[in-house]
Scaffold this motif. Structure first.
Motif, mmCIF file in Angstrom:
data_model
loop_
_atom_site.group_PDB
_atom_site.id
_atom_site.type_symbol
_atom_site.label_atom_id
_atom_site.label_comp_id
_atom_site.label_asym_id
_atom_site.label_seq_id
_atom_site.Cartn_x
_atom_site.Cartn_y
_atom_site.Cartn_z
ATOM 1 N N ALA A 361 46.042 29.562 32.881
ATOM 2 C CA ALA A 361 44.588 29.603 32.749
ATOM 3 C C ALA A 361 43.975 29.476 34.138
ATOM 4 O O ALA A 361 44.578 28.886 35.042
ATOM 5 C CB ALA A 361 44.084 28.491 31.836
ATOM 6 N N VAL A 362 42.786 30.031 34.322
ATOM 7 C CA VAL A 362 42.099 29.949 35.616
ATOM 8 C C VAL A 362 40.682 29.431 35.391
ATOM 9 O O VAL A 362 40.047 29.704 34.371
ATOM 10 C CB VAL A 362 42.058 31.308 36.339
ATOM 11 N N SER A 363 40.202 28.670 36.390
ATOM 12 C CA SER A 363 38.845 28.146 36.350
ATOM 13 C C SER A 363 38.414 27.874 37.789
ATOM 14 O O SER A 363 39.100 28.251 38.736
ATOM 15 C CB SER A 363 38.780 26.872 35.490
ATOM 16 N N GLY A 364 37.265 27.199 37.948
ATOM 17 C CA GLY A 364 36.758 26.909 39.279
ATOM 18 C C GLY A 364 35.576 27.786 39.645
ATOM 19 O O GLY A 364 35.181 28.692 38.903
ATOM 20 N N ASP A 365 35.005 27.535 40.839
ATOM 21 C CA ASP A 365 33.835 28.288 41.293
ATOM 22 C C ASP A 365 34.118 29.778 41.421
ATOM 23 O O ASP A 365 33.236 30.603 41.209
ATOM 24 C CB ASP A 365 33.369 27.752 42.654
ATOM 25 N N ARG A 366 35.327 30.136 41.800
ATOM 26 C CA ARG A 366 35.691 31.548 41.992
ATOM 27 C C ARG A 366 36.735 31.980 40.967
ATOM 28 O O ARG A 366 37.726 32.640 41.270
ATOM 29 C CB ARG A 366 36.219 31.751 43.423
ATOM 30 N N VAL A 367 36.464 31.607 39.722
ATOM 31 C CA VAL A 367 37.409 31.877 38.629
ATOM 32 C C VAL A 367 37.721 33.357 38.477
ATOM 33 O O VAL A 367 38.871 33.745 38.249
ATOM 34 C CB VAL A 367 36.872 31.285 37.302
ATOM 35 N N TYR A 368 36.713 34.219 38.638
ATOM 36 C CA TYR A 368 36.940 35.643 38.390
ATOM 37 C C TYR A 368 37.727 36.309 39.525
ATOM 38 O O TYR A 368 38.450 37.270 39.304
ATOM 39 C CB TYR A 368 35.604 36.354 38.153
ATOM 40 N N ASP A 369 37.595 35.765 40.738
ATOM 41 C CA ASP A 369 38.422 36.270 41.850
ATOM 42 C C ASP A 369 39.897 36.006 41.577
ATOM 43 O O ASP A 369 40.750 36.881 41.783
ATOM 44 C CB ASP A 369 38.013 35.595 43.163
ATOM 45 N N MET A 370 40.198 34.794 41.100
ATOM 46 C CA MET A 370 41.592 34.462 40.810
ATOM 47 C C MET A 370 42.096 35.228 39.595
ATOM 48 O O MET A 370 43.254 35.679 39.564
ATOM 49 C CB MET A 370 41.743 32.962 40.598
ATOM 50 N N ALA A 371 41.234 35.417 38.589
ATOM 51 C CA ALA A 371 41.635 36.181 37.408
ATOM 52 C C ALA A 371 41.979 37.622 37.787
ATOM 53 O O ALA A 371 42.969 38.188 37.291
ATOM 54 C CB ALA A 371 40.517 36.164 36.372
ATOM 55 N N LEU A 372 41.187 38.218 38.680
ATOM 56 C CA LEU A 372 41.466 39.583 39.129
ATOM 57 C C LEU A 372 42.783 39.647 39.894
ATOM 58 O O LEU A 372 43.584 40.574 39.695
ATOM 59 C CB LEU A 372 40.319 40.082 40.007
ATOM 60 N N ARG A 373 43.005 38.650 40.764
ATOM 61 C CA ARG A 373 44.265 38.636 41.538
ATOM 62 C C ARG A 373 45.467 38.568 40.598
ATOM 63 O O ARG A 373 46.458 39.291 40.790
ATOM 64 C CB ARG A 373 44.271 37.436 42.495
ATOM 65 N N LEU A 374 45.406 37.728 39.572
ATOM 66 C CA LEU A 374 46.519 37.585 38.646
ATOM 67 C C LEU A 374 46.671 38.813 37.755
ATOM 68 O O LEU A 374 47.787 39.138 37.322
ATOM 69 C CB LEU A 374 46.334 36.324 37.810
ATOM 70 N N LYS A 375 45.572 39.513 37.492
ATOM 71 C CA LYS A 375 45.672 40.754 36.722
ATOM 72 C C LYS A 375 46.498 41.782 37.481
ATOM 73 O O LYS A 375 47.347 42.470 36.909
ATOM 74 C CB LYS A 375 44.278 41.307 36.433
#
Length: 400
Positions: A361-375
């Motif tokens: 799971a990902v969260s935090g201020d830049r959650v979508y940046d990390m979600a994109l990286r993991l995608k």
């Protein structure tokens, strides 16, 4: 200027900040004092016989500092250190304000200061330390520091003014750290690993060229990133033989923590602290906040890893795999202490390190940046912008 008046002001500001719960008071008292007397640190240290240990490096400063503190306390020594992480000159000044009596004399035997990479030359000039422990240099907060070559040059210049009073404890496996031993009158001791590594530098390795002649380095073996057994084919500069390369046991998991333990143990040996004291300190060691810290939350066991650059993140992931962790919550922020630029996440080697069977799971201020990286790493993730919800959902998946 006399330091007694600034010291009085510093102690008063420290008292009021903590009494009124305005913060930890780890920087502002020092900032105020230095604005009154810029030479406060140098002047107050001349009043005491306290031994000064400065720890520098991109990764591992806090853990190494706490390891050394634990050893010294086990040896019945009194220690002061900037445990809150205030690693600029104002943090050092605050530590001295806290540790001194009204005459300016330090009550402790040792001062341990974890120095910011960019502040190290200034800290050296003000303290003339007894020990400098140089752990490593990796790319970190490029928007603030620039490339590591610029930091290494500043360190080299600062080390050139040291005299024989100072002992350098250097990582022989990092070419930039090893070359700091040349061009200085300070005594040098080296630590490094003695074990099997990989046959090539890691993804995102930072130092692959000779720090003296800039030729491409040859690596006999690599432990992680660019740390390993190395030699320059052109000028023949090579990894110095370590004075300490192996311990009977290590207090924390992960290859990167072996370096921290070796640095702390080599310091202790240079201070003639007994081996059984070192081993006892390591056996009872508890990690600093976030540095593999273990806790029980809602009846479940949780372990926290702190990573602020590609190399530390890669090593944290590697350790998670070694520990066979199944549930992973990744939080990414871009606040000022961590650096505003998060583009470094694209240098994390998720593809080769992480297995596909993780519940992530990902969260935090830049959650979508990390979600994109993991995608792009083809890792399925749960995206939860609300941090509390993310924690609670992941806790539900854990066994007691």
């Amino acid at each position: 200027m006399n330091f007694n008046f600034p010291l009085l002001i510093g102690k008063a500001s420290l008292f009021f900040i903590r009494a009124l719960r305005l913060g930890s008071g780890s920087t502002w008292p020092g900032h105020i004092v230095l604005s009154i007397n810029p030479n406060f640190v140098n002047q107050i240290l001349k009043k005491s016989e306290i031994k000064i240990i400065v720890i520098a490096g991109t990764n591992g400063k806090t853990t190494t500092g706490k390891l050394i503190s634990t050893i010294l306390k086990k040896d019945n020594k009194k220690v002061i250190r900037n445990a809150s992480g205030a690693n600029l000159l104002n943090g050092l000044a605050t530590s001295l304000i806290w540790g001194s009596d009204m005459s300016g004399k330090q009550k402790e035997d040792y001062l341990i200061f974890e120095s910011d990479e960019n502040a190290l030359p200034q800290v050296i000039k003000q303290t003339n330390p007894d020990y400098i422990i140089a752990l490593n240099l990796f790319r970190d907060q490029l928007d603030r520091y620039g490339e590591i070559d610029s930091i290494a040059k500043k360190w080299k210049t600062a080390f050139s003014i040291l005299d024989s009073k100072t002992t350098l404890i250097l990582n022989s496996d990092d070419p930039q750290m090893a070359q700091l031993a040349s061009g200085t009158k300070a005594k040098s001791l080296f630590f490094g690993l003695d074990e099997l590594g990989k046959d090539k530098t890691s993804h995102g390795a930072d130092t692959t060229y000779c720090p003296r002649c800039f030729e491409k380095l040859n690596f006999e073996t690599v432990f992680f990133s660019h740390l390993g057994i190395w030699q320059c084919p052109n000028c023949k500069l090579k990894r110095p033989k370590p004075d300490l390369s192996k311990l009977l046991s290590y207090p924390l998991s992960g290859t990167y923590n072996k370096y921290n333990a070796l640095a702390a143990a080599l310091f202790a040996k240079s201070e003639n602290i007994k081996q059984q004291t070192i081993e006892a300190a390591f056996k009872n060691f508890t990690p600093a906040f976030g540095r593999q810290e273990k806790m029980n939350f809602q009846g479940k066991n949780v372990q926290i890893f702190l990573s602020k650059n590609p190399t530390s993140f890669n090593e944290s992931l590697t350790t998670v795999e070694e520990l066979r962790g199944k549930n992973l919550l990744i939080l990414l922020n871009d606040r000022i202490p961590d650096g505003l630029d998060v583009s470094w996440i694209w240098d994390i080697n998720f593809e080769e390190i992480l297995n596909k069977d993780k519940n992530i799971a990902v969260s935090g201020d830049r959650v979508y940046d990390m979600a994109l990286r993991l995608k792009y790493a083809e890792q399925f993730t749960h995206v939860e912008p609300n941090l509390n919800n993310a924690i609670n959902k992941m806790i539900e998946n854990l066994e007691k």
